[in-house]
Design a protein around this motif. Structure first.
Motif, PDB file in Angstrom:
ATOM      1  N   TRP A  89       0.838  -1.203   0.000  1.00  0.00           N
ATOM      2  CA  TRP A  89       0.000   0.000   0.000  1.00  0.00           C
ATOM      3  C   TRP A  89       0.870   1.249   0.000  1.00  0.00           C
ATOM      4  O   TRP A  89       0.675   2.166  -0.799  1.00  0.00           O
ATOM      5  N   GLN A  90       1.845   1.294   0.907  1.00  0.00           N
ATOM      6  CA  GLN A  90       2.705   2.461   1.019  1.00  0.00           C
ATOM      7  C   GLN A  90       3.479   2.732  -0.253  1.00  0.00           C
ATOM      8  O   GLN A  90       3.686   3.889  -0.627  1.00  0.00           O
ATOM      9  N   THR A  91       3.924   1.685  -0.936  1.00  0.00           N
ATOM     10  CA  THR A  91       4.691   1.849  -2.175  1.00  0.00           C
ATOM     11  C   THR A  91       3.876   2.586  -3.231  1.00  0.00           C
ATOM     12  O   THR A  91       4.373   3.510  -3.882  1.00  0.00           O
ATOM     13  N   ILE A  92       2.614   2.198  -3.394  1.00  0.00           N
ATOM     14  CA  ILE A  92       1.760   2.836  -4.397  1.00  0.00           C
ATOM     15  C   ILE A  92       1.416   4.259  -3.989  1.00  0.00           C
ATOM     16  O   ILE A  92       1.484   5.193  -4.811  1.00  0.00           O
ATOM     17  N   ILE A  93       1.042   4.446  -2.738  1.00  0.00           N
ATOM     18  CA  ILE A  93       0.681   5.785  -2.271  1.00  0.00           C
ATOM     19  C   ILE A  93       1.869   6.731  -2.390  1.00  0.00           C
ATOM     20  O   ILE A  93       1.736   7.898  -2.782  1.00  0.00           O
ATOM     21  N   SER A  94       3.057   6.251  -2.050  1.00  0.00           N
ATOM     22  CA  SER A  94       4.249   7.086  -2.130  1.00  0.00           C
ATOM     23  C   SER A  94       4.542   7.494  -3.561  1.00  0.00           C
ATOM     24  O   SER A  94       4.790   8.670  -3.856  1.00  0.00           O
ATOM     25  N   ALA A  95       4.507   6.522  -4.483  1.00  0.00           N
ATOM     26  CA  ALA A  95       4.838   6.806  -5.885  1.00  0.00           C
ATOM     27  C   ALA A  95       3.826   7.731  -6.541  1.00  0.00           C
ATOM     28  O   ALA A  95       4.191   8.615  -7.328  1.00  0.00           O
ATOM     29  N   ASN A  96       2.545   7.546  -6.220  1.00  0.00           N
ATOM     30  CA  ASN A  96       1.502   8.262  -6.947  1.00  0.00           C
ATOM     31  C   ASN A  96       0.970   9.514  -6.250  1.00  0.00           C
ATOM     32  O   ASN A  96       0.529  10.440  -6.921  1.00  0.00           O
ATOM     33  N   LEU A  97       1.004   9.523  -4.923  1.00  0.00           N
ATOM     34  CA  LEU A  97       0.409  10.646  -4.197  1.00  0.00           C
ATOM     35  C   LEU A  97       1.442  11.480  -3.447  1.00  0.00           C
ATOM     36  O   LEU A  97       1.467  12.710  -3.592  1.00  0.00           O
ATOM     37  N   ASP A  98       2.310  10.839  -2.668  1.00  0.00           N
ATOM     38  CA  ASP A  98       3.353  11.606  -1.991  1.00  0.00           C
ATOM     39  C   ASP A  98       4.178  12.394  -2.997  1.00  0.00           C
ATOM     40  O   ASP A  98       4.601  13.529  -2.737  1.00  0.00           O
ATOM     41  N   SER A  99       4.386  11.792  -4.166  1.00  0.00           N
ATOM     42  CA  SER A  99       5.191  12.457  -5.202  1.00  0.00           C
ATOM     43  C   SER A  99       4.575  13.775  -5.653  1.00  0.00           C
ATOM     44  O   SER A  99       5.296  14.691  -6.057  1.00  0.00           O
TER      45      SER A  99
END
Length: 234
Positions: A89-99
């Motif tokens: 979950w964190q990997t996707i959120i980081s790549a797509n939203l945190d970015s």
């Protein structure tokens, strides 16, 4: 500056802008494909992870001004919520939203009146995908972030746009387990290039793109590799 510029939609958008005479800087994590893409389309590049707040800011520190940011970095991934780990979950959120925040925070001090952000979203922001909870949430979050950002920077004369495509025929699509009608990378790139011609006095929050499914301009449906595997035809 185009994030995710080493391939897919990012590279396609960057190539179109290079054709139009822009001084394009690509940003992505992996140097080898990034350098190859830059050489191919005639762009500059910086190695930078769009989800790393310290590293990304340092990587673009040599850019004095940025007139257009195309944020195309991201990934399609995840699985059913009952199977997905928090790390996935964190990997996707980081790549797509945190970015979104990382890129904006680094680029904004280098932007001026007349500059623009273009965020490349997904139809999953409006029509969530089964077994893609993290991806759907991240893209819905991107759209909300972009609209909130627009309300913040309009006083500075900076425009914020969202391009929300349906399925796009890229390598990322090959993991989808069913056939679909898809647009081409060039379709997204053309929309991005056109957005930078819109008068700064016009607020254009979002463009949605999808493939026609009937009539003389309908293209054949795309059958991804995963769909063929499940059908036993891969």
């Amino acid at each position: 500056m185009v994030t995710g510029g080493s391939g897919g939609i990012g590279k396609g958008c960057a190539a179109k802008l290079c054709e139009l005479g822009y001084d394009v800087v690509l940003a992505a994590r992996r140097e080898a494909p990034l350098r190859a893409a830059a050489d191919e389309i005639g762009a500059r590049y910086v190695v930078a992870d769009a989800s790393d707040p310290d590293g990304f800011g340092s990587a673009i520190s040599g850019l004095d001004t940025i007139d257009l940011v195309v944020h195309a970095a991201g990934t399609l991934g995840g699985t059913y919520a009952r199977k997905q780990t928090f790390e996935q979950w964190q990997t996707i959120i980081s790549a797509n939203l945190d970015s979104c925040f990382v890129v904006t925070a680094a680029a904004l001090p280098r932007m001026r009146a007349g500059s623009r952000f273009v965020f490349i979203s997904s139809s999953a922001a409006h029509e969530p995908m089964m077994a893609r909870t993290a991806y759907s949430a991240s893209k819905a979050g991107m759209n909300a972030f972009a609209r909130a950002l627009a309300l913040e920077v309009d006083r500075d004369g900076i425009a914020v746009h969202i391009v929300t495509p349906g399925p796009v025929e890229t390598e990322m699509l090959q993991d989808v387990p069913f056939e679909m009608y898809a647009i081409q990378i060039a379709d997204v790139a053309a929309a991005v290039a056109w957005l930078d011609t819109v008068d700064p006095a016009v607020d254009l929050p979002e463009i949605r793109l999808s493939a026609v499914q009937r009539g003389p301009y309908a293209r054949p449906p795309v059958v991804p590799t995963e769909a063929r595997r499940r059908q036993g035809t891969a």
